[in-house]
Write a protein that holds these residues in place. Sequence first.
Motif, PDB file in Angstrom:
ATOM      1  N   VAL A   1      11.601  -1.155   8.467  1.00  0.00           N
ATOM      2  CA  VAL A   1      10.204  -1.591   8.656  1.00  0.00           C
ATOM      3  C   VAL A   1       9.342  -1.112   7.495  1.00  0.00           C
ATOM      4  CG1 VAL A   1       8.157  -1.371  10.121  1.00  0.00           C
ATOM      5  CG2 VAL A   1      10.399  -1.741  11.160  1.00  0.00           C
ATOM      6  N   TRP A   2       9.563   0.139   7.084  1.00  0.00           N
ATOM      7  CA  TRP A   2       8.775   0.697   5.968  1.00  0.00           C
ATOM      8  C   TRP A   2       9.029  -0.090   4.687  1.00  0.00           C
ATOM      9  CZ3 TRP A   2       9.569   2.877   1.177  1.00  0.00           C
ATOM     10  CH2 TRP A   2       8.477   3.561   0.615  1.00  0.00           C
ATOM     11  N   CYS A   3      10.288  -0.398   4.417  1.00  0.00           N
ATOM     12  CA  CYS A   3      10.625  -1.164   3.206  1.00  0.00           C
ATOM     13  C   CYS A   3      10.013  -2.550   3.229  1.00  0.00           C
ATOM     14  CB  CYS A   3      12.148  -1.280   3.072  1.00  0.00           C
ATOM     15  SG  CYS A   3      12.993   0.250   2.635  1.00  0.00           S
ATOM     16  N   MET A   4      10.047  -3.202   4.390  1.00  0.00           N
ATOM     17  CA  MET A   4       9.479  -4.541   4.493  1.00  0.00           C
ATOM     18  C   MET A   4       7.969  -4.518   4.255  1.00  0.00           C
ATOM     19  SD  MET A   4      11.733  -6.079   7.681  1.00  0.00           S
ATOM     20  CE  MET A   4      10.931  -7.690   7.622  1.00  0.00           C
ATOM     21  N   ASN A   5       7.310  -3.521   4.803  1.00  0.00           N
ATOM     22  CA  ASN A   5       5.876  -3.399   4.554  1.00  0.00           C
ATOM     23  C   ASN A   5       5.581  -3.083   3.090  1.00  0.00           C
ATOM     24  OD1 ASN A   5       3.904  -3.315   7.124  1.00  0.00           O
ATOM     25  ND2 ASN A   5       5.952  -2.659   7.745  1.00  0.00           N
ATOM     26  N   LEU A   6       6.467  -2.313   2.458  1.00  0.00           N
ATOM     27  CA  LEU A   6       6.278  -1.937   1.058  1.00  0.00           C
ATOM     28  C   LEU A   6       6.319  -3.161   0.158  1.00  0.00           C
ATOM     29  CD1 LEU A   6       6.154   0.279  -1.168  1.00  0.00           C
ATOM     30  CD2 LEU A   6       8.664   0.243  -1.172  1.00  0.00           C
ATOM     31  N   VAL A   7       7.338  -4.006   0.312  1.00  0.00           N
ATOM     32  CA  VAL A   7       7.470  -5.166  -0.580  1.00  0.00           C
ATOM     33  C   VAL A   7       6.498  -6.265  -0.201  1.00  0.00           C
ATOM     34  CG1 VAL A   7       9.880  -4.632  -1.068  1.00  0.00           C
ATOM     35  CG2 VAL A   7       9.342  -6.221   0.773  1.00  0.00           C
ATOM     36  N   ALA A   8       6.068  -6.297   1.076  1.00  0.00           N
ATOM     37  CA  ALA A   8       5.112  -7.320   1.486  1.00  0.00           C
ATOM     38  C   ALA A   8       3.721  -7.003   0.982  1.00  0.00           C
ATOM     39  CB  ALA A   8       5.100  -7.461   3.011  1.00  0.00           C
TER      40      ALA A   8
ATOM     41  N   GLY B   1      -2.711  -0.080   9.628  1.00  0.00           N
ATOM     42  CA  GLY B   1      -2.479  -1.293   8.841  1.00  0.00           C
ATOM     43  C   GLY B   1      -1.001  -1.528   8.577  1.00  0.00           C
ATOM     44  N   PHE B   2      -0.154  -0.720   9.202  1.00  0.00           N
ATOM     45  CA  PHE B   2       1.302  -0.792   9.025  1.00  0.00           C
ATOM     46  C   PHE B   2       1.862  -1.746  10.065  1.00  0.00           C
ATOM     47  CE2 PHE B   2       5.660   0.786   9.556  1.00  0.00           C
ATOM     48  CZ  PHE B   2       6.056   0.933   8.236  1.00  0.00           C
ATOM     49  N   SER B   3       2.488  -2.824   9.629  1.00  0.00           N
ATOM     50  CA  SER B   3       3.007  -3.832  10.551  1.00  0.00           C
ATOM     51  C   SER B   3       4.287  -3.335  11.213  1.00  0.00           C
ATOM     52  CB  SER B   3       3.288  -5.136   9.797  1.00  0.00           C
ATOM     53  OG  SER B   3       3.827  -6.100  10.666  1.00  0.00           O
ATOM     54  N   LEU B   4       4.224  -3.169  12.535  1.00  0.00           N
ATOM     55  CA  LEU B   4       5.379  -2.704  13.296  1.00  0.00           C
ATOM     56  C   LEU B   4       5.799  -3.807  14.257  1.00  0.00           C
ATOM     57  CD1 LEU B   4       7.125  -0.097  13.801  1.00  0.00           C
ATOM     58  CD2 LEU B   4       5.659   0.308  15.792  1.00  0.00           C
TER      59      LEU B   4
ATOM     60  N   THR C   1      10.907 -11.980  11.241  1.00  0.00           N
ATOM     61  CA  THR C   1       9.775 -11.134  10.862  1.00  0.00           C
ATOM     62  C   THR C   1       9.459 -11.304   9.380  1.00  0.00           C
ATOM     63  OG1 THR C   1      10.369  -9.504  12.553  1.00  0.00           O
ATOM     64  CG2 THR C   1       8.897  -8.772  10.795  1.00  0.00           C
ATOM     65  N   ALA C   2      10.508 -11.323   8.560  1.00  0.00           N
ATOM     66  CA  ALA C   2      10.313 -11.532   7.118  1.00  0.00           C
ATOM     67  C   ALA C   2       9.729 -12.909   6.838  1.00  0.00           C
ATOM     68  CB  ALA C   2      11.644 -11.354   6.380  1.00  0.00           C
TER      69      ALA C   2
ATOM     70  N   MET D   1      12.207  -8.926  -0.665  1.00  0.00           N
ATOM     71  CA  MET D   1      12.401  -9.002   0.788  1.00  0.00           C
ATOM     72  C   MET D   1      13.774  -9.571   1.115  1.00  0.00           C
ATOM     73  SD  MET D   1      10.735  -8.353   3.692  1.00  0.00           S
ATOM     74  CE  MET D   1       8.973  -8.613   3.522  1.00  0.00           C
ATOM     75  N   LEU D   2      14.246 -10.500   0.300  1.00  0.00           N
ATOM     76  CA  LEU D   2      15.581 -11.050   0.507  1.00  0.00           C
ATOM     77  C   LEU D   2      16.653 -10.001   0.212  1.00  0.00           C
ATOM     78  CD1 LEU D   2      15.126 -14.620  -1.039  1.00  0.00           C
ATOM     79  CD2 LEU D   2      15.085 -13.951   1.373  1.00  0.00           C
ATOM     80  N   GLY D   3      16.337  -9.073  -0.699  1.00  0.00           N
ATOM     81  CA  GLY D   3      17.244  -7.959  -0.962  1.00  0.00           C
ATOM     82  C   GLY D   3      17.376  -7.049   0.248  1.00  0.00           C
ATOM     83  N   ILE D   4      16.270  -6.865   0.967  1.00  0.00           N
ATOM     84  CA  ILE D   4      16.319  -6.070   2.195  1.00  0.00           C
ATOM     85  C   ILE D   4      17.141  -6.790   3.255  1.00  0.00           C
ATOM     86  CG2 ILE D   4      14.926  -5.058   4.049  1.00  0.00           C
ATOM     87  CD1 ILE D   4      12.645  -4.787   2.037  1.00  0.00           C
TER      88      ILE D   4
END
Length: 428
Positions: free
Chosen positions: A420-427, A270-273, A148-149, A125-128
């Motif tokens: 947003v998609w990447c953040m949900n992926l790593v989370a 279930g996708f956090s937006l 958000t992160a 997430m820090l990479g994002i």
Amino acid sequence: MELQLSLVQTAALALILLVFGEFARRRVAFLEKFCIPAPVVGGFLFALLVLVLRQTGTVEISLDTSLQTPAMIAFFTTIGLAGSLATIKKGGKLLLIYLVACWTLAFAQNIIGMGMAKLLGVDPMLGIMAGAVSLEGGHGGAAAFGPTAESMGVEGATTVAIASATFGLVAGSLIGGMLASFLMHRHKLEVPAKPQTIAQKVGAGYGVKKLAGGGGFAGGPATGEDLDEAIKQPGDEISNYSSILSTSTIIGIIMVLGMLLGDWIAQMTGFSLPAYVGAMIAAVIFRNLNDKFNWVKINDDSVNLISQLTLGFFLTQAMMSLKIWELANLAGPLSIILLVQLVFITLFSAIVVFRIMGKNYDAATMVAGFMGHGLGATPNTLANMDSFNAKYGVRSEKAFLIVPLAGAVLIDLVALPWIVWCMNLVAG
């Protein structure tokens, strides 16, 4: 000793720091040269003061930044209102090609950030945060996605994002013009002949007319005089009480609808937006439907003013509440990630962007701009192209039409959902 500031006190302090930042930015050569935004100047200086007081054991300052979120949602709503798809058609094929390059960069920056973070043993997430969020996103994106992160459990995300955005701001300004000049000499490019009527002033903002929403995710609106000096024609709309009121009402309604949209998507998938992304999407939909059916009249000048104020306010609050001490353990990995990002965008700009935009003087100017908003913000883009064109005495009309339109607003249409998609992926 602990000093707690109330909501009103924090808001008043943020406005004072924003005014101070504007004052300092116009009087300190370094800040003016590198187009450092006023919220960054005022807010960061306060964050440094908080760090000194904390480390010396003098006092710990607590802030109530509750107003930061609604201001942020309002800002991203103005960005959506600027996302007219008709603009892409007006820009022609070259604008679309440039946009694809911008979107490709956003994809690459997140992939590099996540990949390097895993390689270095830190949270992806820090990479994002050190990717498209802060580089192509600038301080506006960093201040929006950082909290958000952190709400997803990643400590220090905002500080990492802001630090990365600051690095990008300076690096983009330093390298953009130099890279364009290198390409001019390397490929022995011809400088176009000057137009016979030169009633053109070389300065930040020229060639940019009515960029509703100001600057957008790629760095936030060009605050202050950066876009205010854009060319205006007789009969252009001006803001007054009535237009500000109607525009604010439209923005408020879209904010509510966007937040409801985000909640609905989260419940269904279930996708956090984040609320601000939902508001931006709702605003884009409304703007393009309104362009077709003409439901209401949107005063772009009023949208610009609201965009500038809300960005300045929420970004100042984000900067002043930074916990700089959280960077201590991340300085090494973050430096490596940002260095790799810098090398990539330089090679991508020189090898890909320059070629697909035509390998000519206009293309070299666009490379200078691409480095500006790919690492920093829209004002850096304009400053880079301005400086490069001033060196050769000829303004690139194509570059000053295409680059600000893409870098200021249209990048967001793909970059934000991707983040947003990447953040949900790593989370997950």
